[in-house]
Design a protein around this motif. Structure first.
Motif, mmCIF file in Angstrom:
data_model
loop_
_atom_site.group_PDB
_atom_site.id
_atom_site.type_symbol
_atom_site.label_atom_id
_atom_site.label_comp_id
_atom_site.label_asym_id
_atom_site.label_seq_id
_atom_site.Cartn_x
_atom_site.Cartn_y
_atom_site.Cartn_z
ATOM 1 N N GLY A 103 45.312 36.973 59.549
ATOM 2 C CA GLY A 103 46.070 38.145 59.150
ATOM 3 C C GLY A 103 45.948 38.489 57.675
ATOM 4 N N GLN A 104 45.200 37.661 56.900
ATOM 5 C CA GLN A 104 45.035 37.919 55.463
ATOM 6 C C GLN A 104 43.557 37.991 55.081
ATOM 7 O OE1 GLN A 104 47.671 35.591 52.846
ATOM 8 N NE2 GLN A 104 48.740 34.902 54.686
ATOM 9 N N GLN A 105 42.718 38.334 56.052
ATOM 10 C CA GLN A 105 41.277 38.335 55.824
ATOM 11 C C GLN A 105 40.705 39.726 55.568
ATOM 12 O OE1 GLN A 105 39.744 36.226 59.222
ATOM 13 N NE2 GLN A 105 40.400 34.254 58.424
ATOM 14 N N ASP A 106 41.564 40.720 55.362
ATOM 15 C CA ASP A 106 41.070 42.084 55.175
ATOM 16 C C ASP A 106 41.108 42.567 53.727
ATOM 17 O OD1 ASP A 106 43.858 42.064 55.205
ATOM 18 O OD2 ASP A 106 44.010 44.060 56.079
ATOM 19 N N LYS A 107 41.779 41.816 52.860
ATOM 20 C CA LYS A 107 41.882 42.244 51.462
ATOM 21 C C LYS A 107 42.033 41.031 50.564
ATOM 22 C CE LYS A 107 46.848 42.907 51.839
ATOM 23 N NZ LYS A 107 47.930 43.872 51.848
ATOM 24 N N VAL A 108 41.898 41.300 49.271
ATOM 25 C CA VAL A 108 42.031 40.257 48.270
ATOM 26 C C VAL A 108 42.658 40.886 47.028
ATOM 27 C CG1 VAL A 108 39.710 40.581 47.308
ATOM 28 C CG2 VAL A 108 40.758 38.341 47.199
ATOM 29 N N PHE A 109 43.367 40.076 46.268
ATOM 30 C CA PHE A 109 43.987 40.517 45.023
ATOM 31 C C PHE A 109 43.166 39.939 43.878
ATOM 32 C CE2 PHE A 109 47.199 40.747 48.210
ATOM 33 C CZ PHE A 109 47.969 41.851 47.878
ATOM 34 N N LEU A 110 42.708 40.808 42.983
ATOM 35 C CA LEU A 110 41.890 40.404 41.852
ATOM 36 C C LEU A 110 42.679 40.562 40.561
ATOM 37 C CD1 LEU A 110 38.599 42.332 42.755
ATOM 38 C CD2 LEU A 110 39.171 39.956 43.300
ATOM 39 N N THR A 111 42.512 39.626 39.653
ATOM 40 C CA THR A 111 43.087 39.737 38.324
ATOM 41 C C THR A 111 42.234 38.930 37.358
ATOM 42 O OG1 THR A 111 45.150 39.698 37.045
ATOM 43 C CG2 THR A 111 44.713 37.791 38.488
ATOM 44 N N ARG A 112 42.544 39.042 36.085
ATOM 45 C CA ARG A 112 41.821 38.254 35.086
ATOM 46 C C ARG A 112 42.155 36.790 35.274
ATOM 47 N NH1 ARG A 112 44.267 37.993 29.171
ATOM 48 N NH2 ARG A 112 43.516 35.894 29.457
ATOM 49 N N GLY A 113 41.235 35.934 34.920
ATOM 50 C CA GLY A 113 41.503 34.511 34.977
ATOM 51 C C GLY A 113 42.085 34.017 33.672
ATOM 52 N N PHE A 114 42.488 32.758 33.647
ATOM 53 C CA PHE A 114 42.946 32.128 32.414
ATOM 54 C C PHE A 114 41.757 31.942 31.473
ATOM 55 C CE2 PHE A 114 46.017 30.128 35.544
ATOM 56 C CZ PHE A 114 47.021 31.051 35.286
ATOM 57 N N GLU A 115 40.585 31.746 32.057
ATOM 58 C CA GLU A 115 39.335 31.687 31.312
ATOM 59 C C GLU A 115 38.633 33.024 31.534
ATOM 60 O OE1 GLU A 115 37.699 27.351 31.761
ATOM 61 O OE2 GLU A 115 38.760 27.939 33.586
ATOM 62 N N LYS A 116 37.431 33.207 30.987
ATOM 63 C CA LYS A 116 36.711 34.476 31.100
ATOM 64 C C LYS A 116 36.074 34.621 32.481
ATOM 65 C CE LYS A 116 36.850 36.884 27.267
ATOM 66 N NZ LYS A 116 37.154 38.283 27.224
ATOM 67 N N CYS A 117 36.921 34.741 33.488
ATOM 68 C CA CYS A 117 36.475 34.937 34.854
ATOM 69 C C CYS A 117 37.492 35.829 35.553
ATOM 70 C CB CYS A 117 36.334 33.598 35.583
ATOM 71 S SG CYS A 117 37.896 32.717 35.811
ATOM 72 N N ILE A 118 37.204 36.168 36.788
ATOM 73 C CA ILE A 118 38.128 36.933 37.623
ATOM 74 C C ILE A 118 38.680 35.987 38.674
ATOM 75 C CG2 ILE A 118 38.330 38.827 39.283
ATOM 76 C CD1 ILE A 118 35.915 40.124 37.789
ATOM 77 N N ILE B 298 52.962 39.489 32.275
ATOM 78 C CA ILE B 298 53.011 40.466 33.365
ATOM 79 C C ILE B 298 51.944 41.539 33.149
ATOM 80 C CG2 ILE B 298 54.418 42.318 34.376
ATOM 81 C CD1 ILE B 298 56.851 40.392 33.943
ATOM 82 N N ARG B 299 51.832 42.027 31.924
ATOM 83 C CA ARG B 299 50.842 43.064 31.616
ATOM 84 C C ARG B 299 49.421 42.564 31.853
ATOM 85 N NH1 ARG B 299 52.024 43.599 26.538
ATOM 86 N NH2 ARG B 299 53.824 44.896 27.027
ATOM 87 N N GLU B 300 49.134 41.349 31.375
ATOM 88 C CA GLU B 300 47.770 40.834 31.455
ATOM 89 C C GLU B 300 47.356 40.404 32.859
ATOM 90 O OE1 GLU B 300 45.182 40.676 29.122
ATOM 91 O OE2 GLU B 300 46.562 42.147 28.289
ATOM 92 N N PHE B 301 48.260 39.811 33.611
ATOM 93 C CA PHE B 301 47.880 39.269 34.911
ATOM 94 C C PHE B 301 48.262 40.166 36.082
ATOM 95 C CE2 PHE B 301 47.789 35.674 32.060
ATOM 96 C CZ PHE B 301 46.551 35.129 32.372
ATOM 97 N N LEU B 302 49.421 40.803 36.021
ATOM 98 C CA LEU B 302 49.834 41.678 37.108
ATOM 99 C C LEU B 302 49.404 43.120 36.839
ATOM 100 C CD1 LEU B 302 53.387 40.210 37.827
ATOM 101 C CD2 LEU B 302 51.138 39.424 38.608
ATOM 102 N N GLY B 303 49.510 43.537 35.578
ATOM 103 C CA GLY B 303 49.118 44.896 35.224
ATOM 104 C C GLY B 303 47.622 45.142 35.371
ATOM 105 N N ARG B 304 46.826 44.113 35.233
ATOM 106 C CA ARG B 304 45.375 44.243 35.409
ATOM 107 C C ARG B 304 44.944 44.016 36.852
ATOM 108 N NH1 ARG B 304 41.442 42.361 30.896
ATOM 109 N NH2 ARG B 304 42.631 42.670 28.997
ATOM 110 N N ALA B 305 45.849 43.649 37.697
ATOM 111 C CA ALA B 305 45.505 43.271 39.072
ATOM 112 C C ALA B 305 45.101 44.480 39.907
ATOM 113 C CB ALA B 305 46.680 42.555 39.727
ATOM 114 N N ALA B 306 44.295 44.204 40.912
ATOM 115 C CA ALA B 306 43.881 45.221 41.876
ATOM 116 C C ALA B 306 43.910 44.614 43.268
ATOM 117 C CB ALA B 306 42.479 45.721 41.547
ATOM 118 N N GLU B 307 44.468 45.338 44.197
ATOM 119 C CA GLU B 307 44.429 44.961 45.606
ATOM 120 C C GLU B 307 43.248 45.702 46.213
ATOM 121 O OE1 GLU B 307 47.134 45.587 49.633
ATOM 122 O OE2 GLU B 307 48.093 45.722 47.675
ATOM 123 N N VAL B 308 42.242 44.966 46.669
ATOM 124 C CA VAL B 308 41.033 45.594 47.190
ATOM 125 C C VAL B 308 40.738 45.108 48.604
ATOM 126 C CG1 VAL B 308 40.011 46.025 44.913
ATOM 127 C CG2 VAL B 308 39.554 43.870 46.060
#
Length: 146
Positions: free
Chosen positions: A31-46, A75-85
């Motif tokens: 039931g959770q295989q249709d989308k993913v949530f993306l955000t910045r990582g703690f390191e220079k990754c997604i 909140i700004r850096e991790f949630l504000g940059r997030a995208a549900e795709v």
């Protein structure tokens, strides 16, 4: 609990589409295989989370016992940059340009998708390989602690 394991080298196309490895997608809970949530990582990754783990991460961010200003930054850096795709029929997601820029992926063709047990990391291949020197030092130190 799903286990997201293994590192894969994948192609990022010029439109910012990334095919998430089928083994990773199939490890997401039913039931959770249709989308993913993306955000910045703690390191220079997604970082990429399936919904259940995203909810936990979001709660962890907003529940930090820090000053109001620091909490706003988190909140700004991790949630504000997030995208549900959503995944397309080929198992691809479109990575937003600002996240591609954060992780040094703009214009890159090959990336690493790394299983991190309950989430994924998407790395610039050169950046990931350069971190391995530091990583090996950390692994040796941590495994030798008593």
């Amino acid at each position: 609990m799903p286990r997201l394991l293994t590192k894969y080298k994948k192609t990022l196309d010029p439109k910012g589409r990334l095919a998430v490895p089928a083994k990773h997608r199939s490890a997401f809970p039913d039931g959770q295989q249709d989308k993913v949530f993306l955000t910045r990582g703690f390191e220079k990754c997604i970082k990429a989370y399936y919904e259940e783990e995203w909810d936990k991460f979001e709660e962890w961010i907003v529940s930090r016992d820090v000053s109001a200003m620091d909490k706003n930054v988190l909140i700004r850096e991790f949630l504000g940059r997030a995208a549900e795709v959503s995944f397309d029929a080929q198992g691809r997601v479109v990575v937003p340009p600002d996240l591609l820029e954060w992780a040094n992926l703009t214009g890159e063709k090959e990336v690493y998708v790394v299983g991190m047990h309950t989430n994924l990391e998407i790395w610039n291949t050169k950046d990931h390989e350069e971190t391995q020197i530091v990583v090996e030092d950390i692994v040796k130190r941590v495994l030798n602690e008593k």
